[in-house]
Structure formats: structure tokens, C-alpha cells
Scaffold this motif. Structure first.
Motif, PDB file in Angstrom:
ATOM      1  N   GLU A 135       0.831  -1.205   0.000  1.00 43.95           N
ATOM      2  CA  GLU A 135       0.000   0.000   0.000  1.00 43.95           C
ATOM      3  C   GLU A 135       0.870   1.261   0.000  1.00 43.95           C
ATOM      4  O   GLU A 135       0.600   2.216  -0.732  1.00 43.95           O
ATOM      5  CB  GLU A 135      -0.916  -0.023   1.221  1.00 43.95           C
ATOM      6  N   ARG A 136       1.925   1.250   0.813  1.00 44.17           N
ATOM      7  CA  ARG A 136       2.840   2.400   0.836  1.00 44.17           C
ATOM      8  C   ARG A 136       3.529   2.579  -0.512  1.00 44.17           C
ATOM      9  O   ARG A 136       3.683   3.700  -1.005  1.00 44.17           O
ATOM     10  CB  ARG A 136       3.883   2.236   1.939  1.00 44.17           C
ATOM     11  N   ALA A 137       3.946   1.465  -1.121  1.00 46.83           N
ATOM     12  CA  ALA A 137       4.603   1.543  -2.423  1.00 46.83           C
ATOM     13  C   ALA A 137       3.647   2.085  -3.477  1.00 46.83           C
ATOM     14  O   ALA A 137       4.035   2.917  -4.300  1.00 46.83           O
ATOM     15  CB  ALA A 137       5.122   0.167  -2.834  1.00 46.83           C
ATOM     16  N   ALA A 138       2.423   1.658  -3.460  1.00 45.70           N
ATOM     17  CA  ALA A 138       1.428   2.145  -4.418  1.00 45.70           C
ATOM     18  C   ALA A 138       1.155   3.624  -4.199  1.00 45.70           C
ATOM     19  O   ALA A 138       1.022   4.384  -5.157  1.00 45.70           O
ATOM     20  CB  ALA A 138       0.138   1.335  -4.294  1.00 45.70           C
ATOM     21  N   ALA A 139       1.076   4.032  -2.951  1.00 47.06           N
ATOM     22  CA  ALA A 139       0.852   5.447  -2.652  1.00 47.06           C
ATOM     23  C   ALA A 139       2.041   6.280  -3.117  1.00 47.06           C
ATOM     24  O   ALA A 139       1.876   7.379  -3.635  1.00 47.06           O
ATOM     25  CB  ALA A 139       0.617   5.644  -1.156  1.00 47.06           C
ATOM     26  N   GLY A 140       3.230   5.751  -2.965  1.00 41.98           N
ATOM     27  CA  GLY A 140       4.433   6.451  -3.414  1.00 41.98           C
ATOM     28  C   GLY A 140       4.465   6.587  -4.921  1.00 41.98           C
ATOM     29  O   GLY A 140       4.834   7.641  -5.454  1.00 41.98           O
ATOM     30  N   GLY A 157       1.839   6.687  -6.802  1.00 40.82           N
ATOM     31  CA  GLY A 157       0.788   7.647  -7.132  1.00 40.82           C
ATOM     32  C   GLY A 157       1.265   9.070  -6.949  1.00 40.82           C
ATOM     33  O   GLY A 157       0.983   9.952  -7.752  1.00 40.82           O
ATOM     34  N   ALA A 158       2.016   9.323  -5.897  1.00 40.38           N
ATOM     35  CA  ALA A 158       2.538  10.667  -5.634  1.00 40.38           C
ATOM     36  C   ALA A 158       3.564  11.043  -6.701  1.00 40.38           C
ATOM     37  O   ALA A 158       3.599  12.178  -7.162  1.00 40.38           O
ATOM     38  CB  ALA A 158       3.165  10.734  -4.240  1.00 40.38           C
ATOM     39  N   ALA A 159       4.397  10.108  -7.115  1.00 37.17           N
ATOM     40  CA  ALA A 159       5.399  10.385  -8.156  1.00 37.17           C
ATOM     41  C   ALA A 159       4.715  10.665  -9.479  1.00 37.17           C
ATOM     42  O   ALA A 159       5.153  11.531 -10.245  1.00 37.17           O
ATOM     43  CB  ALA A 159       6.365   9.210  -8.285  1.00 37.17           C
ATOM     44  N   ALA A 160       3.641   9.960  -9.791  1.00 40.50           N
ATOM     45  CA  ALA A 160       2.918  10.181 -11.031  1.00 40.50           C
ATOM     46  C   ALA A 160       2.210  11.538 -11.020  1.00 40.50           C
ATOM     47  O   ALA A 160       2.088  12.194 -12.060  1.00 40.50           O
ATOM     48  CB  ALA A 160       1.902   9.064 -11.262  1.00 40.50           C
ATOM     49  N   ALA A 161       1.779  11.988  -9.871  1.00 44.31           N
ATOM     50  CA  ALA A 161       1.097  13.263  -9.763  1.00 44.31           C
ATOM     51  C   ALA A 161       2.066  14.431  -9.936  1.00 44.31           C
ATOM     52  O   ALA A 161       1.676  15.511 -10.372  1.00 44.31           O
ATOM     53  CB  ALA A 161       0.375  13.363  -8.422  1.00 44.31           C
ATOM     54  N   HIS A 162       3.337  14.199  -9.602  1.00 44.51           N
ATOM     55  CA  HIS A 162       4.360  15.239  -9.683  1.00 44.51           C
ATOM     56  C   HIS A 162       5.579  14.684 -10.425  1.00 44.51           C
ATOM     57  O   HIS A 162       6.633  14.461  -9.821  1.00 44.51           O
ATOM     58  CB  HIS A 162       4.776  15.707  -8.281  1.00 44.51           C
ATOM     59  N   PRO A 163       5.495  14.485 -11.740  1.00 45.99           N
ATOM     60  CA  PRO A 163       6.568  13.802 -12.463  1.00 45.99           C
ATOM     61  C   PRO A 163       7.909  14.531 -12.469  1.00 45.99           C
ATOM     62  O   PRO A 163       8.940  13.888 -12.549  1.00 45.99           O
ATOM     63  CB  PRO A 163       6.008  13.682 -13.893  1.00 45.99           C
ATOM     64  N   GLY A 164       7.936  15.813 -12.323  1.00 48.19           N
ATOM     65  CA  GLY A 164       9.212  16.535 -12.365  1.00 48.19           C
ATOM     66  C   GLY A 164       9.948  16.566 -11.043  1.00 48.19           C
ATOM     67  O   GLY A 164      11.076  17.005 -10.973  1.00 48.19           O
ATOM     68  N   LEU A 165       9.332  16.096  -9.972  1.00 49.47           N
ATOM     69  CA  LEU A 165       9.934  16.210  -8.640  1.00 49.47           C
ATOM     70  C   LEU A 165      10.890  15.080  -8.304  1.00 49.47           C
ATOM     71  O   LEU A 165      11.627  15.161  -7.336  1.00 49.47           O
ATOM     72  CB  LEU A 165       8.841  16.271  -7.571  1.00 49.47           C
ATOM     73  N   ASP A 166      10.915  13.994  -9.069  1.00 49.50           N
ATOM     74  CA  ASP A 166      11.761  12.860  -8.705  1.00 49.50           C
ATOM     75  C   ASP A 166      13.161  12.949  -9.310  1.00 49.50           C
ATOM     76  O   ASP A 166      13.954  12.056  -9.169  1.00 49.50           O
ATOM     77  CB  ASP A 166      11.095  11.538  -9.102  1.00 49.50           C
ATOM     78  N   ARG A 167      13.492  14.020  -9.963  1.00 51.12           N
ATOM     79  CA  ARG A 167      14.818  14.144 -10.593  1.00 51.12           C
ATOM     80  C   ARG A 167      15.796  14.797  -9.679  1.00 51.12           C
ATOM     81  O   ARG A 167      15.605  15.545  -8.854  1.00 51.12           O
ATOM     82  CB  ARG A 167      14.713  14.974 -11.864  1.00 51.12           C
TER      83      ARG A 167
END
Length: 54
Positions: free
Chosen positions: A37-42, A44-54
Motif C-alpha cells: 500500500e505504501r509503495a502504491a501510494a508512493g 501515485g505521488a510520483a505520477a502526480a508530480h513527475p518533475g519532482l523525482d529528478r
């Protein structure tokens, strides 16, 4: 004491051990489900903010 349980100590101890094993298995399954569940939520958050994981 309840009518559903045996009255002798050896069988009561056997039941206690058996149920403790099941509680441990259930706790492990809960931990796996929480991790998924935590991995799925993570994700989802990365997909909502695609530019923030770089």
C-alpha cells in the motif's frame, strides 16, 4: 471456562501454540499488505508530480 475449549492442559497448550502461529502469519500478511500500500501510494505521488523525482 467456556464450553468450546477443552479442559485439559495439553490440548489447551496445543491450541495456544496453533493460534499463536496463525497470529504471526496474519501479522506478516498485514506487514506485506501495508508495504504494498505504501509503495502504491508512493507511485501515485510520483505520477502526480513527475518533475519532482529528478
Amino acid at each position: 471456562m467456556t464450553d468450546l475449549l477443552p479442559s485439559d492442559l495439553p490440548r489447551l497448550r496445543t491450541l495456544r501454540t496453533w493460534h499463536a502461529m496463525w497470529v504471526e502469519r496474519i501479522d506478516e500478511a498485514i506487514a506485506v499488505a501495508e508495504q504494498l500500500e505504501r509503495a502504491a501510494a508512493g507511485r501515485g505521488a510520483a505520477a502526480a508530480h513527475p518533475g519532482l523525482d529528478r
